[in-house]
Design a protein around this motif. Structure first.
Motif, mmCIF file in Angstrom:
data_model
loop_
_atom_site.group_PDB
_atom_site.id
_atom_site.type_symbol
_atom_site.label_atom_id
_atom_site.label_comp_id
_atom_site.label_asym_id
_atom_site.label_seq_id
_atom_site.Cartn_x
_atom_site.Cartn_y
_atom_site.Cartn_z
ATOM 1 N N ILE A 126 12.589 -39.086 30.005
ATOM 2 C CA ILE A 126 13.311 -37.894 29.560
ATOM 3 C C ILE A 126 14.772 -37.965 29.999
ATOM 4 C CG2 ILE A 126 13.552 -35.402 29.929
ATOM 5 C CD1 ILE A 126 10.514 -35.214 29.991
ATOM 6 N N LYS A 127 14.994 -38.381 31.224
ATOM 7 C CA LYS A 127 16.362 -38.483 31.754
ATOM 8 C C LYS A 127 17.215 -39.398 30.890
ATOM 9 C CE LYS A 127 18.877 -40.138 35.837
ATOM 10 N NZ LYS A 127 18.730 -40.761 37.192
ATOM 11 N N ASN A 128 16.633 -40.498 30.421
ATOM 12 C CA ASN A 128 17.387 -41.482 29.654
ATOM 13 C C ASN A 128 17.402 -41.205 28.151
ATOM 14 O OD1 ASN A 128 17.913 -42.954 32.016
ATOM 15 N ND2 ASN A 128 16.007 -44.117 31.823
ATOM 16 N N ASN A 129 16.522 -40.300 27.708
ATOM 17 C CA ASN A 129 16.405 -40.056 26.263
ATOM 18 C C ASN A 129 16.137 -38.579 25.979
ATOM 19 O OD1 ASN A 129 16.091 -43.118 25.344
ATOM 20 N ND2 ASN A 129 14.653 -42.806 27.040
ATOM 21 N N VAL A 130 16.856 -37.707 26.633
ATOM 22 C CA VAL A 130 16.546 -36.287 26.573
ATOM 23 C C VAL A 130 16.552 -35.734 25.150
ATOM 24 C CG1 VAL A 130 18.922 -35.531 26.944
ATOM 25 C CG2 VAL A 130 17.025 -34.044 27.635
ATOM 26 N N TYR A 133 13.220 -35.538 23.149
ATOM 27 C CA TYR A 133 12.148 -34.651 23.623
ATOM 28 C C TYR A 133 12.456 -33.205 23.222
ATOM 29 C CZ TYR A 133 10.121 -38.373 26.510
ATOM 30 O OH TYR A 133 9.501 -39.518 26.946
ATOM 31 N N PRO A 134 12.024 -32.790 22.034
ATOM 32 C CA PRO A 134 12.331 -31.425 21.567
ATOM 33 C C PRO A 134 11.832 -30.336 22.510
ATOM 34 C CG PRO A 134 11.479 -32.767 19.778
ATOM 35 C CD PRO A 134 11.290 -33.562 21.033
ATOM 36 N N ARG A 135 10.671 -30.560 23.126
ATOM 37 C CA ARG A 135 10.103 -29.516 23.988
ATOM 38 C C ARG A 135 10.967 -29.273 25.223
ATOM 39 N NH1 ARG A 135 8.938 -25.845 26.335
ATOM 40 N NH2 ARG A 135 6.946 -24.869 26.793
ATOM 41 N N LYS A 139 17.030 -29.426 28.538
ATOM 42 C CA LYS A 139 17.008 -28.930 29.920
ATOM 43 C C LYS A 139 15.794 -29.484 30.655
ATOM 44 C CE LYS A 139 19.055 -24.609 28.280
ATOM 45 N NZ LYS A 139 18.838 -23.139 28.105
ATOM 46 N N PRO A 140 15.870 -30.723 31.128
ATOM 47 C CA PRO A 140 14.739 -31.329 31.823
ATOM 48 C C PRO A 140 14.294 -30.501 33.030
ATOM 49 C CG PRO A 140 16.404 -32.969 31.319
ATOM 50 C CD PRO A 140 17.021 -31.636 31.017
ATOM 51 N N ASP A 141 12.985 -30.405 33.206
ATOM 52 C CA ASP A 141 12.416 -29.694 34.351
ATOM 53 C C ASP A 141 11.277 -30.537 34.917
ATOM 54 O OD1 ASP A 141 11.295 -28.063 36.242
ATOM 55 O OD2 ASP A 141 11.144 -26.294 34.950
ATOM 56 N N PRO A 142 11.556 -31.352 35.944
ATOM 57 C CA PRO A 142 10.540 -32.222 36.532
ATOM 58 C C PRO A 142 9.322 -31.475 37.088
ATOM 59 C CG PRO A 142 12.733 -32.882 37.237
ATOM 60 C CD PRO A 142 12.887 -31.551 36.568
ATOM 61 N N ASN A 143 9.444 -30.165 37.253
ATOM 62 C CA ASN A 143 8.311 -29.397 37.773
ATOM 63 C C ASN A 143 7.213 -29.172 36.734
ATOM 64 O OD1 ASN A 143 9.253 -28.941 40.433
ATOM 65 N ND2 ASN A 143 10.629 -27.342 39.690
ATOM 66 N N ILE A 144 7.527 -29.425 35.446
ATOM 67 C CA ILE A 144 6.536 -29.110 34.416
ATOM 68 C C ILE A 144 6.528 -30.092 33.247
ATOM 69 C CG2 ILE A 144 8.096 -27.609 33.115
ATOM 70 C CD1 ILE A 144 4.310 -26.999 33.734
ATOM 71 N N ASP A 145 7.600 -30.844 33.037
ATOM 72 C CA ASP A 145 7.714 -31.674 31.833
ATOM 73 C C ASP A 145 6.534 -32.620 31.631
ATOM 74 O OD1 ASP A 145 10.080 -30.570 30.950
ATOM 75 O OD2 ASP A 145 11.349 -32.040 31.978
ATOM 76 N N PHE A 146 6.052 -33.251 32.700
ATOM 77 C CA PHE A 146 4.982 -34.238 32.565
ATOM 78 C C PHE A 146 3.620 -33.591 32.324
ATOM 79 C CE2 PHE A 146 4.386 -32.863 36.814
ATOM 80 C CZ PHE A 146 3.133 -33.286 37.274
ATOM 81 N N ARG A 148 3.238 -31.160 29.959
ATOM 82 C CA ARG A 148 3.311 -30.549 28.638
ATOM 83 C C ARG A 148 2.930 -31.584 27.578
ATOM 84 N NH1 ARG A 148 8.772 -26.962 29.834
ATOM 85 N NH2 ARG A 148 7.663 -25.010 30.308
ATOM 86 N N VAL A 149 1.963 -31.242 26.753
ATOM 87 C CA VAL A 149 1.443 -32.190 25.763
ATOM 88 C C VAL A 149 2.523 -32.715 24.822
ATOM 89 C CG1 VAL A 149 -0.205 -32.528 23.877
ATOM 90 C CG2 VAL A 149 -0.876 -31.187 25.887
ATOM 91 N N PRO A 150 3.413 -31.879 24.264
ATOM 92 C CA PRO A 150 4.452 -32.428 23.371
ATOM 93 C C PRO A 150 5.295 -33.518 24.037
ATOM 94 C CG PRO A 150 4.352 -30.049 23.135
ATOM 95 C CD PRO A 150 3.482 -30.394 24.315
ATOM 96 N N ASN A 151 5.562 -33.365 25.317
ATOM 97 C CA ASN A 151 6.333 -34.388 26.027
ATOM 98 C C ASN A 151 5.522 -35.671 26.203
ATOM 99 O OD1 ASN A 151 8.479 -32.614 26.279
ATOM 100 N ND2 ASN A 151 7.904 -31.949 28.334
ATOM 101 N N LEU A 152 4.234 -35.523 26.463
ATOM 102 C CA LEU A 152 3.385 -36.713 26.613
ATOM 103 C C LEU A 152 3.282 -37.460 25.289
ATOM 104 C CD1 LEU A 152 0.446 -35.509 28.905
ATOM 105 C CD2 LEU A 152 2.559 -36.700 29.529
ATOM 106 N N ILE A 153 3.250 -36.729 24.185
ATOM 107 C CA ILE A 153 3.195 -37.385 22.876
ATOM 108 C C ILE A 153 4.425 -38.269 22.670
ATOM 109 C CG2 ILE A 153 3.316 -36.989 20.383
ATOM 110 C CD1 ILE A 153 1.631 -34.458 20.835
ATOM 111 N N VAL A 154 5.590 -37.719 22.938
ATOM 112 C CA VAL A 154 6.825 -38.500 22.778
ATOM 113 C C VAL A 154 6.816 -39.698 23.708
ATOM 114 C CG1 VAL A 154 9.336 -38.478 22.993
ATOM 115 C CG2 VAL A 154 8.158 -36.473 22.065
#
Length: 236
Positions: A126-130, A133-135, A139-146, A148-154
Motif C-alpha cells: 500500500i505504501k508503494n502503490n497507494v 488501493y481504492p479502499r 489514507k493508509p491506516d496500518p491498524n486496519i488495512d490488512f 479489509r477484504v478489498p485491500n487483500l484482493i488488490v
C-alpha cells in the motif's frame, strides 16, 4: 397528496423487501452451518480419492520442515479449532486478541503459521502503490488495512497467483488456497473434500463449525465466489 403517499409506500415496501431478503439469506446460511455442526460423523474425502495430486510448495519460508501451502492449511485449521469469537472492531496496532477475529483474521493467522507477516506485506505494498488501493482512499491506516477484504484482493492480485473460480474444476482447488466471496468475505481451502470432490472451506462467519463443506452452498445461496488465489511459490 395521494401520489405522495403512494410513492412513500412504494419506497418503504422496496426497503422492507430488501431487508427481508437479506435476513432470509443470512438465516439460510446460518441454518446450513448449524446442520454442518451436527453432522459430526460425516464422511469426507481427500484429493487421492479423486485422483488429484495435492500441490506442495517448493518453499519452506519458516524452515520448519513443512512446505508453505501445508503450513497455511495447518494454521487455518488451528484457527478453526480455536474458534475465536466473531467481533469486527478497530484495534490499535492492528491485531485483535487471540480469542477475537473476523474472516480476514483467518488469513493472516494462517500465513503467520508459514512464517509470513501479512500485515507487513500489505502495508508495504500500500505504501508503494497507494493509488491502486481504492479502499484506502489515499489514507493508509496500518491498524486496519490488512484486515479489509478489498485491500487483500488488490494485494493478492498484484503479488500472487490468481486461479479459477469454477468449482467444477476440482483439481484446481488446493489446500491452503484463498477464496473470496463477493469481495467482502474470505477463507482458506481445506484438504477435506465432499463426495463431488469440492473442497471444504475454513473461515469465520460466526458459524458453529469453522471448517465445513460450504463452498458450493455459500456460492449459490449467500455470496458468489469472486476470487481464488494461491501464495506465490518463491522457489518455483
Amino acid at each position: 397528496m395521494l401520489k405522495k403517499f403512494f410513492i412513500i409506500f412504494v419506497v418503504i415496501f422496496i426497503l422492507l423487501t430488501i431487508v427481508v431478503s437479506i435476513m432470509a439469506l443470512k438465516y439460510k446460511a446460518f441454518t446450513y452451518s448449524i446442520i454442518q455442526e451436527v453432522k459430526l460423523e460425516e464422511k469426507f474425502y481427500t484429493a487421492e480419492d479423486f485422483g488429484i495430486e495435492t500441490i506442495k510448495s517448493n518453499t519452506d519460508f519458516d524452515n520448519d520442515g513443512i512446505d508453505d501451502y501445508t503450513d497455511i492449511l495447518q494454521g487455518a485449521r488451528i484457527e478453526a479449532e480455536n474458534k475465536p469469537n466473531y467481533r469486527s472492531a478497530y484495534y490499535s496496532g492492528g491485531y485483535p486478541p487471540d480469542d477475537e477475529g473476523v474472516c480476514t483474521d483467518v488469513i493472516w493467522r494462517a500465513l503467520k503459521n508459514a512464517g509470513y507477516i501479512l500485515k507487513d506485506m500489505v502495508d508495504e505494498d500500500i505504501k508503494n502503490n497507494v493509488s491502486l488501493y481504492p479502499r484506502v482512499d489515499g489514507k493508509p491506516d496500518p491498524n486496519i488495512d490488512f484486515r479489509r477484504v478489498p485491500n487483500l484482493i488488490v494485494y493478492f492480485k498484484r503479488n500472487h497467483i490468481s486461479l479459477t473460480i469454477d468449482l467444477t474444476q476440482i483439481a484446481e482447488w488446493q489446500p491452503g488456497d484463498i477464496v473470496v466471496f463477493s469481495n467482502d468475505h474470505v477463507g482458506i481451502i481445506s484438504d477435506k473434500r465432499n463426495e463431488r470432490g469440492v473442497p471444504y472451506i475454513i473461515h469465520n462467519a460466526a458459524q458453529p463449525r469453522r471448517e465445513e463443506d460450504g463452498l458450493e452452498f455459500y456460492n449459490e445461496n449467500w455470496k458468489e465466489i469472486s476470487y481464488h488465489f494461491r501464495l506465490k511459490d518463491l522457489n518455483s
